[in-house]
Design a protein around this motif. Structure first.
Motif, PDB file in Angstrom:
ATOM      1  N   GLY A   8     -81.622  80.693 -27.126  1.00  0.00           N
ATOM      2  CA  GLY A   8     -81.541  80.968 -28.560  1.00  0.00           C
ATOM      3  C   GLY A   8     -80.216  80.672 -29.216  1.00  0.00           C
ATOM      4  N   HIS A   9     -79.140  80.510 -28.428  1.00  0.00           N
ATOM      5  CA  HIS A   9     -77.837  80.223 -29.012  1.00  0.00           C
ATOM      6  C   HIS A   9     -77.475  78.746 -28.894  1.00  0.00           C
ATOM      7  CE1 HIS A   9     -73.367  80.674 -29.600  1.00  0.00           C
ATOM      8  NE2 HIS A   9     -73.804  81.498 -30.530  1.00  0.00           N
ATOM      9  N   GLY A  10     -78.390  77.928 -28.434  1.00  0.00           N
ATOM     10  CA  GLY A  10     -78.123  76.492 -28.323  1.00  0.00           C
ATOM     11  C   GLY A  10     -78.055  75.829 -29.677  1.00  0.00           C
ATOM     12  N   GLN A  11     -77.502  74.629 -29.691  1.00  0.00           N
ATOM     13  CA  GLN A  11     -77.281  73.938 -30.970  1.00  0.00           C
ATOM     14  C   GLN A  11     -78.597  73.607 -31.679  1.00  0.00           C
ATOM     15  OE1 GLN A  11     -73.936  71.036 -31.198  1.00  0.00           O
ATOM     16  NE2 GLN A  11     -73.913  71.230 -28.980  1.00  0.00           N
ATOM     17  N   GLY A  24     -90.475  82.027 -43.242  1.00  0.00           N
ATOM     18  CA  GLY A  24     -91.144  83.319 -43.151  1.00  0.00           C
ATOM     19  C   GLY A  24     -91.636  83.724 -41.785  1.00  0.00           C
ATOM     20  N   ASP A  25     -91.333  82.925 -40.755  1.00  0.00           N
ATOM     21  CA  ASP A  25     -91.742  83.302 -39.407  1.00  0.00           C
ATOM     22  C   ASP A  25     -90.848  84.404 -38.860  1.00  0.00           C
ATOM     23  OD1 ASP A  25     -93.879  81.472 -39.105  1.00  0.00           O
ATOM     24  OD2 ASP A  25     -92.471  79.849 -38.670  1.00  0.00           O
ATOM     25  N   GLU A  26     -91.383  85.164 -37.931  1.00  0.00           N
ATOM     26  CA  GLU A  26     -90.614  86.164 -37.191  1.00  0.00           C
ATOM     27  C   GLU A  26     -90.102  85.482 -35.928  1.00  0.00           C
ATOM     28  OE1 GLU A  26     -91.288  90.445 -34.903  1.00  0.00           O
ATOM     29  OE2 GLU A  26     -92.901  89.563 -36.103  1.00  0.00           O
ATOM     30  N   VAL A  27     -88.789  85.363 -35.802  1.00  0.00           N
ATOM     31  CA  VAL A  27     -88.189  84.555 -34.740  1.00  0.00           C
ATOM     32  C   VAL A  27     -87.344  85.433 -33.824  1.00  0.00           C
ATOM     33  CG1 VAL A  27     -86.817  82.503 -34.215  1.00  0.00           C
ATOM     34  CG2 VAL A  27     -88.080  82.640 -36.377  1.00  0.00           C
ATOM     35  N   VAL A  28     -87.558  85.274 -32.523  1.00  0.00           N
ATOM     36  CA  VAL A  28     -86.760  85.965 -31.513  1.00  0.00           C
ATOM     37  C   VAL A  28     -86.066  84.916 -30.660  1.00  0.00           C
ATOM     38  CG1 VAL A  28     -86.791  87.524 -29.522  1.00  0.00           C
ATOM     39  CG2 VAL A  28     -88.372  87.905 -31.433  1.00  0.00           C
ATOM     40  N   GLY A  29     -84.762  85.042 -30.502  1.00  0.00           N
ATOM     41  CA  GLY A  29     -84.011  84.115 -29.665  1.00  0.00           C
ATOM     42  C   GLY A  29     -83.488  84.816 -28.432  1.00  0.00           C
ATOM     43  N   PRO A  47     -81.996  88.637 -32.066  1.00  0.00           N
ATOM     44  CA  PRO A  47     -81.514  88.328 -30.720  1.00  0.00           C
ATOM     45  C   PRO A  47     -82.119  89.264 -29.682  1.00  0.00           C
ATOM     46  CG  PRO A  47     -79.838  89.550 -31.925  1.00  0.00           C
ATOM     47  CD  PRO A  47     -80.985  89.337 -32.876  1.00  0.00           C
ATOM     48  N   ALA A  48     -82.372  88.726 -28.481  1.00  0.00           N
ATOM     49  CA  ALA A  48     -82.875  89.528 -27.365  1.00  0.00           C
ATOM     50  C   ALA A  48     -82.125  89.101 -26.114  1.00  0.00           C
ATOM     51  CB  ALA A  48     -84.370  89.325 -27.183  1.00  0.00           C
ATOM     52  N   LEU A  49     -81.467  90.046 -25.473  1.00  0.00           N
ATOM     53  CA  LEU A  49     -80.696  89.740 -24.264  1.00  0.00           C
ATOM     54  C   LEU A  49     -81.633  89.466 -23.096  1.00  0.00           C
ATOM     55  CD1 LEU A  49     -77.680  92.242 -24.252  1.00  0.00           C
ATOM     56  CD2 LEU A  49     -77.581  89.743 -24.342  1.00  0.00           C
ATOM     57  N   CYS A  50     -81.498  88.275 -22.519  1.00  0.00           N
ATOM     58  CA  CYS A  50     -82.339  87.908 -21.372  1.00  0.00           C
ATOM     59  C   CYS A  50     -81.712  86.692 -20.697  1.00  0.00           C
ATOM     60  CB  CYS A  50     -83.760  87.600 -21.813  1.00  0.00           C
ATOM     61  SG  CYS A  50     -84.874  87.181 -20.453  1.00  0.00           S
ATOM     62  N   ASP A  51     -81.148  86.897 -19.523  1.00  0.00           N
ATOM     63  CA  ASP A  51     -80.533  85.814 -18.762  1.00  0.00           C
ATOM     64  C   ASP A  51     -81.609  85.161 -17.898  1.00  0.00           C
ATOM     65  OD1 ASP A  51     -79.123  84.118 -17.118  1.00  0.00           O
ATOM     66  OD2 ASP A  51     -77.537  85.553 -16.671  1.00  0.00           O
ATOM     67  N   LEU A  52     -82.001  83.968 -18.256  1.00  0.00           N
ATOM     68  CA  LEU A  52     -83.108  83.300 -17.578  1.00  0.00           C
ATOM     69  C   LEU A  52     -82.758  82.875 -16.155  1.00  0.00           C
ATOM     70  CD1 LEU A  52     -84.454  81.120 -20.516  1.00  0.00           C
ATOM     71  CD2 LEU A  52     -85.465  83.206 -19.594  1.00  0.00           C
ATOM     72  N   GLU A  53     -81.478  82.950 -15.788  1.00  0.00           N
ATOM     73  CA  GLU A  53     -81.097  82.622 -14.417  1.00  0.00           C
ATOM     74  C   GLU A  53     -81.250  83.819 -13.478  1.00  0.00           C
ATOM     75  OE1 GLU A  53     -77.774  79.509 -13.910  1.00  0.00           O
ATOM     76  OE2 GLU A  53     -77.328  80.491 -15.816  1.00  0.00           O
ATOM     77  N   SER A  54     -81.371  85.008 -14.034  1.00  0.00           N
ATOM     78  CA  SER A  54     -81.494  86.194 -13.179  1.00  0.00           C
ATOM     79  C   SER A  54     -82.733  87.030 -13.500  1.00  0.00           C
ATOM     80  CB  SER A  54     -80.246  87.078 -13.308  1.00  0.00           C
ATOM     81  OG  SER A  54     -80.063  87.506 -14.650  1.00  0.00           O
ATOM     82  N   ALA A  55     -83.399  86.760 -14.613  1.00  0.00           N
ATOM     83  CA  ALA A  55     -84.566  87.551 -15.028  1.00  0.00           C
ATOM     84  C   ALA A  55     -85.776  87.241 -14.154  1.00  0.00           C
ATOM     85  CB  ALA A  55     -84.892  87.275 -16.489  1.00  0.00           C
ATOM     86  N   SER A  56     -86.691  88.200 -14.092  1.00  0.00           N
ATOM     87  CA  SER A  56     -87.969  87.995 -13.418  1.00  0.00           C
ATOM     88  C   SER A  56     -89.004  87.510 -14.432  1.00  0.00           C
ATOM     89  CB  SER A  56     -88.452  89.297 -12.791  1.00  0.00           C
ATOM     90  OG  SER A  56     -88.804  90.223 -13.818  1.00  0.00           O
TER      91      SER A  56
END
Length: 218
Positions: A8-11, A24-29, A47-56
């Motif tokens: 979500g923080h990528g360019q 008007g969309d509801e967006v979660v990054g 924003p939602a904290l989620c590290d895709l390298e360690s998450a299940s």
């Protein structure tokens, strides 16, 4: 629509979040670091904290549950080594697809790379990147529970978007502003008729909405 974006923080993701929120969309990054949160909120995204390298898979599926669409826009970045091409460009893409299936989110749009190929030869870091992207793309194509579309942009540039592109199964090499890639993604999220397509995108002469409708109709 509720749309969840990995990386979500990528360019490209930040541009996409702004476009989707503005309509008007509801967006979660999904982001790795809490300090990135304000940048997402400035675009209108949550924003939602989620590290895709360690998450299940369960962890990621919890963020996806109830969404109408998922967009994978994460990447290890140009300064990363071979290991992170495997864990992010390949591993995180596979994890996100599995989580989307588990959460019942069928619409799945992926930002890949022109030249992505699981069998790409070579020992340089960019070669490893293209292999990782190709392997992830191949995996996603095999997911029966996803209405996937894979977008493979050409060389990314930071010039202002023109809104004019060439979007086809094969375009040949070329450059494309990140603004225009984000605008294509916003159209693709809405256009389920592009499910099952792998598309290349470069700068061109066709308005983005027209280009997406054209490939959807083929």
């Amino acid at each position: 629509m509720r749309i969840v974006i990995a990386g979500g923080h990528g360019q490209i993701a930040l541009r996409l979040e702004r476009l989707l929120s503005a309509r008007g969309d509801e967006v979660v990054g999904l982001i790795r670091h809490a300090e990135q949160s304000d940048d997402l909120r400035a675009t209108g995204a949550e924003p939602a904290l989620c590290d895709l390298e360690s998450a299940s898979v369960d962890d990621v599926a919890a963020h996806l549950r109830g969404a109408d669409a998922a967009v994978f826009a994460a990447g290890a970045g140009p300064g990363s080594g071979v290991d992170r091409k495997e864990t992010v460009d390949k591993g995180a893409a596979i994890l996100f697809a599995d989580a989307a299936e588990q959460a019942g989110v069928r619409r799945h749009v992926v930002v890949s790379s022109m030249g992505a190929d699981a069998d790409h030869p070579g020992d340089e870091i960019f070669d490893a990147y293209l292999r990782a992207k190709g392997e992830a793309d191949a995996y996603i194509r095999g997911r029966k529970g996803l209405d996937w579309t894979i977008l493979r942009p050409g060389s990314l540039i930071d010039d202002a978007g023109t809104g004019l592109v060439r979007l086809e199964a094969s375009t040949g090499r070329g450059m494309i502003p990140r603004d225009d890639v984000a605008a294509i993604l916003a159209e693709l999220v809405d256009t389920s008729a592009t499910a099952g397509l792998t598309l290349e995108a470069v700068g061109g002469s066709t308005p983005i909405s027209v280009a997406v409708k054209s490939v959807a109709g083929n």
